[in-house]
Design a protein around this motif. Structure first.
Motif, short mmCIF file in Angstrom:
data_model
loop_
_atom_site.label_atom_id
_atom_site.label_comp_id
_atom_site.label_asym_id
_atom_site.label_seq_id
_atom_site.Cartn_x
_atom_site.Cartn_y
_atom_site.Cartn_z
N SER A 312 0.76 -1.28 0.10
CA SER A 312 -0.23 0.06 -0.37
C SER A 312 0.78 1.62 -0.36
CB SER A 312 -0.97 0.33 1.26
OG SER A 312 -0.42 0.80 2.37
N LEU A 313 0.19 2.44 -0.05
CA LEU A 313 1.17 4.03 -0.20
C LEU A 313 2.07 4.08 1.51
CD1 LEU A 313 -2.00 5.62 -2.09
CD2 LEU A 313 0.59 5.25 -2.44
N ASP A 314 1.45 3.11 1.95
CA ASP A 314 1.75 3.71 3.25
C ASP A 314 3.00 2.93 3.50
OD1 ASP A 314 -0.25 5.12 4.43
OD2 ASP A 314 -0.80 2.75 5.57
N ASP A 315 3.33 1.85 2.91
CA ASP A 315 4.75 1.18 2.48
C ASP A 315 6.24 1.40 1.67
OD1 ASP A 315 3.36 -1.31 3.50
OD2 ASP A 315 2.74 -1.56 2.21
N LEU A 316 5.47 2.95 1.07
CA LEU A 316 6.09 3.00 -0.13
C LEU A 316 7.76 3.59 0.55
CD1 LEU A 316 5.98 4.25 -3.04
CD2 LEU A 316 5.57 6.15 -2.73
N PRO A 317 7.03 4.51 1.64
CA PRO A 317 9.60 4.84 1.63
C PRO A 317 10.60 3.46 2.02
CG PRO A 317 7.36 5.87 2.96
CD PRO A 317 6.56 5.23 1.79
N ASP A 318 9.48 2.62 2.15
CA ASP A 318 10.39 1.24 3.01
C ASP A 318 10.38 0.44 1.73
OD1 ASP A 318 10.69 1.54 5.11
OD2 ASP A 318 8.06 0.74 6.01
N ALA A 319 9.22 0.63 0.57
CA ALA A 319 9.86 -0.44 -0.46
C ALA A 319 10.36 -0.08 -2.51
CB ALA A 319 7.98 -0.32 -1.27
N VAL A 320 10.53 1.82 -1.79
CA VAL A 320 11.59 2.13 -2.38
C VAL A 320 12.25 3.43 -2.02
CG1 VAL A 320 9.53 3.02 -3.62
CG2 VAL A 320 10.96 3.43 -5.26
N THR A 321 13.51 3.51 -3.18
CA THR A 321 13.93 4.90 -2.31
C THR A 321 14.01 5.81 -3.45
OG1 THR A 321 16.14 5.83 -1.08
CG2 THR A 321 16.09 3.73 -2.25
N PHE A 322 13.98 6.91 -4.14
CA PHE A 322 14.26 7.71 -5.05
C PHE A 322 15.39 8.46 -5.01
CE2 PHE A 322 10.21 7.21 -6.52
CZ PHE A 322 10.09 7.12 -7.75
N GLN A 323 16.22 8.34 -5.68
CA GLN A 323 17.47 9.04 -5.71
C GLN A 323 17.76 10.10 -7.23
OE1 GLN A 323 20.04 8.88 -2.98
NE2 GLN A 323 21.20 10.32 -3.81
N LEU A 324 17.66 11.34 -5.84
CA LEU A 324 17.19 12.87 -7.75
C LEU A 324 18.88 13.19 -7.97
CD1 LEU A 324 15.04 14.55 -5.90
CD2 LEU A 324 14.36 13.08 -7.37
N ASN A 325 19.43 12.74 -9.65
CA ASN A 325 20.48 12.92 -9.67
C ASN A 325 20.83 14.59 -10.13
OD1 ASN A 325 23.42 12.21 -10.63
ND2 ASN A 325 22.89 11.89 -12.51
N ASP A 326 20.91 15.42 -9.57
CA ASP A 326 20.52 16.92 -9.44
C ASP A 326 19.47 17.22 -9.03
OD1 ASP A 326 23.46 18.44 -10.47
OD2 ASP A 326 21.67 19.31 -10.37
N THR A 327 19.02 18.80 -9.26
CA THR A 327 18.02 19.09 -9.21
C THR A 327 16.96 18.65 -10.39
OG1 THR A 327 18.66 21.24 -10.47
CG2 THR A 327 18.32 20.91 -7.82
N HIS A 328 17.63 17.96 -11.79
CA HIS A 328 16.90 18.08 -12.87
C HIS A 328 15.55 17.27 -12.71
CE1 HIS A 328 20.99 18.12 -14.91
NE2 HIS A 328 20.89 19.25 -14.57
N PRO A 329 15.39 16.44 -11.67
CA PRO A 329 14.47 14.88 -11.81
C PRO A 329 13.46 15.77 -10.44
CG PRO A 329 16.20 14.42 -11.06
CD PRO A 329 17.08 15.01 -10.95
N SER A 330 13.53 17.11 -9.42
CA SER A 330 13.60 17.29 -8.67
C SER A 330 12.11 17.75 -8.31
CB SER A 330 13.84 18.65 -7.97
OG SER A 330 14.10 19.72 -8.29
N ILE A 331 11.15 17.45 -9.38
CA ILE A 331 9.78 18.49 -9.74
C ILE A 331 9.22 16.57 -8.79
CG2 ILE A 331 9.89 17.95 -11.89
CD1 ILE A 331 7.86 19.93 -10.44
N ALA A 332 9.66 16.05 -9.18
CA ALA A 332 8.88 14.81 -8.59
C ALA A 332 8.93 14.84 -7.02
CB ALA A 332 10.31 13.80 -8.65
N ILE A 333 9.51 15.82 -6.53
CA ILE A 333 8.99 15.71 -5.03
C ILE A 333 7.18 16.64 -5.18
CG2 ILE A 333 9.28 17.38 -3.18
CD1 ILE A 333 12.22 16.99 -3.78
#
Ligand code: GL7
Length: 818
Positions: A312-333
């Motif tokens: 479930s969504l509650d599990d997201l932080p334990d299931a995946v970690t997103f590394q932002l390679n510089d600010t280019h993908p930071s709109i992801a937040i």
């Protein structure tokens, strides 16, 4: 099911490989070998090798479904993978068999490998780092997906005409790409533009919905990333943009044929071309659309995988970690917040906690021109809902700051996501920092400067969120694949474990540093590599260089802060000495340059012209060219890098201190036996600490001195006036000596140096020339030089990207390598 698949895996014997290559020739290339071109053979071999990854691919995908494993999602606008075939052969451990199979088929494997057009989906260090990290993630069996953009046109090809850079569009896909597998069923809609509208949900809560102007579609193209001999595959998943509908039927009905096609054309434009700027931002609408496009597809994909795993969504932080390679993908937040709050109806605080736990941000540069900021009107036009979300994030964040630092309005202004001095901008580095649980720099010095300077307020607020992860490069590609002679010499002495255990094993070479027969073998390898490079330059460009001279190499993007022009000034210094018959202590050298300039960066292009102009003048002057030569290797990329790093005696890492966040070319050179002449900058510092000060040529100001001198008022014209030698050098350029009498052509460069010299080229000139003199003297002592070279390699274990990835796993992702 998965075990059935395991059994259909193809074998790796010479006979099986041969049969497989012929099979693909017949069934995929669709020709009789009689009419085969080299490229046809390349395709057949590539398909055969890819086939050998597929069985591991399927079982690796199973791991991605395993709900107990955390997946690393590496979000990067650039992946500079380099040619796939050679790397896949090495990582699958089938080089001997493939070589033999090729021989029996009467084809030359080296020629076949040359056929591959490299996917140049990156500009330089940042994109190449992402590729090294995927190799290490997979070798360490960490389940990972690299998410990015499948640019139809990657970085331009560079040609040199009359000494100037000319850009040619890169057509890497023109002959097909055997490494990617399109997944049409994996496609996501991405909205753009329009407006937002508030409404009341069933529970009476206020909600917002985004009514976009249009929607495009992203389709997944997967490329397998093989680990080193470990039967593990990870995914590089790149998104291609397409139109949702090929035609706008309404417009079509009205007879507006062109209008109907317009949307399709625009949609396909999004993933069309890589922006060719290295460490600087253009702030263009299409660029922000690209960033949002790939991030939105990637997050939707990750949520689909979460569901697939039964989480479930509650599990997201334990299931995946997103590394932002510089600010280019930071709109992801902002995008994850939008998905959670607007689409999954999660309440704000919970969504924010989840988002911060899921993201981590790597900063790759301190240069102000590279810190991405988007003007508010542009942002609002493309991503109206995200702007609202960013305002909300900002207002909550700033109210915390106000509570913590009452009355400190200046701090509020400095930390706000919105830059309100003059025209208003969204500062992406602030969004990335606020929305992540961890922020890291890419070398010890860079992280320190990040903490003291660019992100100082954020560091003060949350010191525990800051980490250093010094960059690294993969020894599989950069030693084993591209320097096979050195690799086998090393393995002869210390075994093969160094390939995956660089940090612990390479040091064992140290005990051979004084062994004279080993030294001889070491020199033989370098000499052969240099001879190979000399042949290649002769064959391709008709250049004449002498493999007995010292190969002094600077390859990297052309940029003022990297100071290729400082290198050029030293060459002119030698030129003057030779002309004045002061040749004492001059060691014969070949200066080799390579690198692309951003197409709109005029001074960088002028530096290329200057280097070529000096090279040409020297070529025509036998008095000088018996001592020195200057060549510019056109179109420097991963594929050409294969011939360059291994042939270097001296590696030029001469950026203005404090400007090069890390550098990674510095590592590739040193690992391949070059000594470094370098400033106290980026990872140079750590390289020097590892290899020892005696085995490193350090010169110039350090970062603190650079800062001080700038604060106290720097006067480059005085430096020029007070140094006769430097004056002669600059005056010679001005006299037209390298430009057939034209005294105008290099004026912009000279004016910049004498005017404000933003990168302190003149200030560091004398220290550099003196240090180069020490290099020459050291090179003349063959044994001592060889020993230093061996010690450089032996002590470079830290700079394996395996070590970097372990650091990320331990400190940032909290993932245990498999
Ligand atoms: C860079 C840095 O300039 C470079 O020093 C660093 O090694 C690299 C990888 O961390 O990142 N930052 C950046 O924007 N580009 C780089 O190469 C393009």
């Amino acid at each position: 099911m998965s075990t059935d698949v395991m059994h259909i895996g193809p074998g790796n014997s010479v006979a099986e490989l041969k049969e497989s290559i012929l099979g693909h020739f017949c069934f995929d290339v669709g020709k009789s070998p009689e009419y085969a071109t080299l490229h046809d053979w390349y395709m057949a071999v590539a398909y055969s090798v890819r086939e050998r990854m597929m069985e591991h691919w399927v079982s690796s995908l199973e791991r991605i479904r395993d709900k107990h494993q955390k997946i690393v999602g590496y979000l990067s606008a650039e992946f500079l993978m380099g040619p796939h075939l050679g790397n896949a052969i090495i990582n699958l451990g089938i080089e001997q068999q493939i070589k033999e199979a090729a021989e029996q088929l009467n084809i030359n494997l080296d020629e076949i490998l040359q056929q591959e057009e490299e996917p140049g989906l990156g500009n330089g260090g940042l994109g190449r780092l992402a590729a090294c990290y995927l190799d290490s993630l997979t070798t360490l069996k960490v389940p990972a997906i690299g998410y990015g953009i499948r640019y139809e046109f990657g970085i331009f090809d560079q040609m040199i005409r009359d000494g100037w850079q000319v850009e040619i569009t890169d057509k890497w896909l023109r002959n097909g790409n055997p490494w990617e597998i399109v997944k049409p069923e994996l496609n996501y809609g991405v909205k753009l533009g329009g407006k937002t509208q508030g409404y009341t949900d069933e529970k009476g809560g206020y909600r917002v919905k985004w009514i976009p102007e249009y929607e495009i579609r992203g389709v997944a193209y997967d490329t397998p990333v093989p680990g080193y001999k470990n039967e593990t595959i990870n995914l590089l998943r790149l998104w291609k943009s397409e139109a949702t509908e090929s035609f706008d039927f309404q417009a079509f009905d009205k007879g507006d044929y062109y209008g109907a096609v317009h949307e399709k054309v625009f949609s396909e434009t999004i993933s069309k071309v890589l922006y060719p700027n290295d460490v600087s931002e253009a702030g263009k609408k299409l660029r922000l659309s690209q960033q949002y496009f790939f991030v939105s597809c990637s997050l939707q994909d990750a949520l689909r995988i979460l569901e697939l795993r039964g989480l479930s969504l509650d599990d997201l932080p334990d299931a995946v970690t997103f590394q932002l390679n510089d600010t280019h993908p930071s709109i992801a937040i902002a995008e994850l917040m939008r998905l959670l709050v607007d689409e999954y109806m999660v309440d704000w605080d919970k969504a924010w906690e989840c988002t911060r736990k899921t993201f981590a941000y790597t900063n790759h540069t301190l240069l102000p021109e590279a810190l991405e900021k988007w003007s508010l009107p542009l942002f609002a036009h493309i991503l109206p809902r995200h702007l609202e979300i960013i305002y909300e994030i900002n207002s909550r964040f700033l109210s915390d700051i106000r509570n913590k630092y009452p009355g400190d309005d200046d701090r509020i202004r400095r930390m706000s996501i919105i830059d309100e001095q003059g025209s208003k901008y969204v500062r992406m580095a602030h969004l990335a920092t606020i929305g992540s649980h961890a922020v890291n720099g890419v070398s010890a010095l860079h992280t320190e400067l990040l903490k003291q300077d660019v992100l100082h307020d954020f560091y003060e607020l949350q010191p525990d969120a800051f980490f250093n992860v010094t960059n690294g490069v993969t020894p599989r590609r950069w030693i084993k694949l591209y320097n096979p002679r050195l690799a086998s010499l090393i393995s002869d002495r210390i075994g093969e474990r160094w390939i995956t255990h660089l940090e612990t094993d390479l040091i064992n070479l140290q005990s051979f540093a004084d062994d004279l027969s080993f030294q001889q073998a070491w020199r033989d390898v370098k000499k052969q590599n240099k001879t190979d490079l000399a042949h290649l330059l002769k064959q391709r460009f008709g250049m004449n260089i002498n493999p007995d001279s010292l190969f002094d190499i600077q390859v990297k993007r052309i940029h003022e802060y990297k100071r290729q022009h400082l290198n050029a000034l030293h060459i002119i210094h030698l030129y003057n000495r030779i002309k004045q018959k002061r040749t004492d202590g001059i060691t014969p050298r070949t200066f080799i340059f390579g690198g692309k300039a951003a197409p709109a960066y005029y001074l960088a292009k002028l530096i290329i012209k200057l280097i070529n102009a000096i090279g040409e003048t020297i070529d025509n002057d036998p008095e000088v060219n018996q001592f020195i030569r200057v060549v510019f290797f056109p179109d420097f990329n991963v594929k050409n890098g294969a011939h360059v790093y291994k042939a270097a005696d001296l590696s030029e890492q001469i950026s203005t201190a404090g400007k090069e966040a890390s550098g990674t070319g510095n590592m590739k050179f040193s690992m391949n036996g070059a000594l470094t002449i370098g400033t106290y900058d980026g990872a140079n510092i750590e390289i020097m600490e590892c290899v020892g000060e005696d085995n490193f040529f350090l010169f110039g100001l350090d970062a603190a001195e650079v800062k001080a001198i700038k604060q106290n008022g720097y006067h480059p014209y005085d430096v020029y006036n007070n140094n006769n030698d430097l004056k002669e050098v600059i005056d010679l350029i001005q006299s037209g000596a390298f430009s057939k009498g034209d005294t105008n052509i290099f004026k912009p460069l000279i004016n910049s140096l004498l005017g404000d010299d933003p990168y302190l080229v003149l200030q560091d000139y004398q220290a550099y020339v003196d240090c180069q003199q020490r290099v020459s003297a050291a090179y003349n002592n063959e044994q001592a030089w060889t020993k230093m070279s061996i010690l450089n390699v032996a002590r470079m274990g830290k700079f394996s990207s395996d070590r970097s990835i372990r650091d990320y796993c331990e400190n940032i992702w909290h993932v245990t390598p498999g």
